[in-house]
Design a protein around this motif. Structure first.
Motif, PDB file in Angstrom:
ATOM      1  N   VAL A  43      -1.464  21.839  -0.052  1.00 33.38           N
ATOM      2  CA  VAL A  43      -1.556  23.318  -0.226  1.00 33.38           C
ATOM      3  C   VAL A  43      -3.139  23.446  -0.211  1.00 33.38           C
ATOM      4  O   VAL A  43      -3.639  24.695  -0.188  1.00 33.38           O
ATOM      5  CB  VAL A  43      -1.389  23.622  -1.703  1.00 33.38           C
ATOM      6  CG1 VAL A  43       0.475  23.550  -1.913  1.00 33.38           C
ATOM      7  CG2 VAL A  43      -1.808  22.701  -2.922  1.00 33.38           C
ATOM      8  N   GLU A  44      -4.008  22.403  -0.336  1.00 32.61           N
ATOM      9  CA  GLU A  44      -5.683  22.523  -0.101  1.00 32.61           C
ATOM     10  C   GLU A  44      -5.834  23.399   0.986  1.00 32.61           C
ATOM     11  O   GLU A  44      -7.041  23.914   1.263  1.00 32.61           O
ATOM     12  CB  GLU A  44      -6.243  21.396  -0.338  1.00 32.61           C
ATOM     13  CG  GLU A  44      -6.274  20.856  -1.703  1.00 32.61           C
ATOM     14  CD  GLU A  44      -5.089  20.073  -1.927  1.00 32.61           C
ATOM     15  OE1 GLU A  44      -4.342  19.174  -1.268  1.00 32.61           O
ATOM     16  OE2 GLU A  44      -4.656  19.931  -3.228  1.00 32.61           O
ATOM     17  N   ALA A  48      -8.307  29.195   1.801  1.00 34.22           N
ATOM     18  CA  ALA A  48      -9.013  30.291   2.374  1.00 34.22           C
ATOM     19  C   ALA A  48      -7.887  31.333   2.962  1.00 34.22           C
ATOM     20  O   ALA A  48      -8.232  32.336   3.586  1.00 34.22           O
ATOM     21  CB  ALA A  48      -9.699  30.025   3.604  1.00 34.22           C
ATOM     22  N   THR A  49      -6.790  31.333   2.461  1.00 35.83           N
ATOM     23  CA  THR A  49      -5.725  32.109   2.486  1.00 35.83           C
ATOM     24  C   THR A  49      -4.989  32.939   1.427  1.00 35.83           C
ATOM     25  O   THR A  49      -5.617  32.575   0.289  1.00 35.83           O
ATOM     26  CB  THR A  49      -4.350  31.449   3.119  1.00 35.83           C
ATOM     27  OG1 THR A  49      -3.656  30.655   2.133  1.00 35.83           O
ATOM     28  CG2 THR A  49      -4.903  30.301   4.403  1.00 35.83           C
ATOM     29  N   TRP A 104      -7.082  30.954   9.710  1.00 40.48           N
ATOM     30  CA  TRP A 104      -7.112  30.554   8.224  1.00 40.48           C
ATOM     31  C   TRP A 104      -7.145  29.190   7.974  1.00 40.48           C
ATOM     32  O   TRP A 104      -7.918  28.989   7.119  1.00 40.48           O
ATOM     33  CB  TRP A 104      -5.693  31.208   7.650  1.00 40.48           C
ATOM     34  CG  TRP A 104      -5.850  32.734   7.325  1.00 40.48           C
ATOM     35  CD1 TRP A 104      -6.877  33.535   7.380  1.00 40.48           C
ATOM     36  CD2 TRP A 104      -4.712  33.488   6.978  1.00 40.48           C
ATOM     37  NE1 TRP A 104      -6.693  34.619   6.928  1.00 40.48           N
ATOM     38  CE2 TRP A 104      -5.233  34.738   6.829  1.00 40.48           C
ATOM     39  CE3 TRP A 104      -3.510  33.273   6.897  1.00 40.48           C
ATOM     40  CZ2 TRP A 104      -4.287  35.796   6.512  1.00 40.48           C
ATOM     41  CZ3 TRP A 104      -2.651  34.390   6.632  1.00 40.48           C
ATOM     42  CH2 TRP A 104      -3.179  35.397   6.427  1.00 40.48           C
ATOM     43  N   ILE A 105      -6.611  28.275   8.395  1.00 42.43           N
ATOM     44  CA  ILE A 105      -6.558  26.838   8.163  1.00 42.43           C
ATOM     45  C   ILE A 105      -7.331  26.100   9.221  1.00 42.43           C
ATOM     46  O   ILE A 105      -7.345  24.767   8.802  1.00 42.43           O
ATOM     47  CB  ILE A 105      -5.007  26.387   7.905  1.00 42.43           C
ATOM     48  CG1 ILE A 105      -4.209  26.194   9.015  1.00 42.43           C
ATOM     49  CG2 ILE A 105      -4.427  27.176   6.547  1.00 42.43           C
ATOM     50  CD1 ILE A 105      -2.872  25.535   8.979  1.00 42.43           C
TER      51      ILE A 105
END
Length: 137
Positions: A43-44, A48-49, A104-105
């Motif tokens: 989940v880290e 930024a989402t 995002w990721i």
């Protein structure tokens, strides 16, 4: 129906099943394990989402990319007159999904460019099918 139309119909049928079934599997994995660990994520990655877990992305992946592509693959098999348009739309949605994901990721896996390419191929093959099918009428 000419050879190119048959080939493009079969090709985007394969892509729809590939994209759809793998999205169903990935979506189920994220829904059942919203921490992402079952799929090698954490989940880290989502810091930024707008998401705190992978549950919502998993539901969207399952419904839109999974059910959407597999449903349209069935329409393609039945030679529904709108299936190529739906295939093109869903291929575009898949490309947007991947671009958003990378934005995002970040780049996480070879699967991101792979699915972007399969989405693009789905759009192109659907377009070829529609253009060739319309011009042969």
């Amino acid at each position: 129906m000419n050879m190119l139309v048959r080939v493009s119909r079969k090709s985007f049928l394969v892509l729809e099943f590939f994209n759809g079934l793998s999205a169903l599997a990935g979506g189920i994995g994220l829904i059942l394990n919203p921490d992402g660990k079952a799929l090698g994520m954490n989940v880290e990655m989502l810091s930024a989402t707008p998401f705190e877990s992978f549950l919502i992305p998993g539901i969207v992946l399952f419904v839109v990319n999974g059910l959407g592509n597999t449903t349209d693959a069935v329409l393609t098999l039945r030679k529904h007159n709108m299936s190529a348009y739906v295939a093109a739309f869903l291929g575009f949605v898949l490309m947007v999904w991947i671009v958003s994901q990378v934005a995002w990721i970040g780049y996480q896996s070879f699967l991101q460019p792979l699915y972007f390419i399969t989405g693009l191929a789905q759009v192109i093959l659907a377009y070829v099918f529609v253009v060739k099918n319309t011009s042969s009428e």
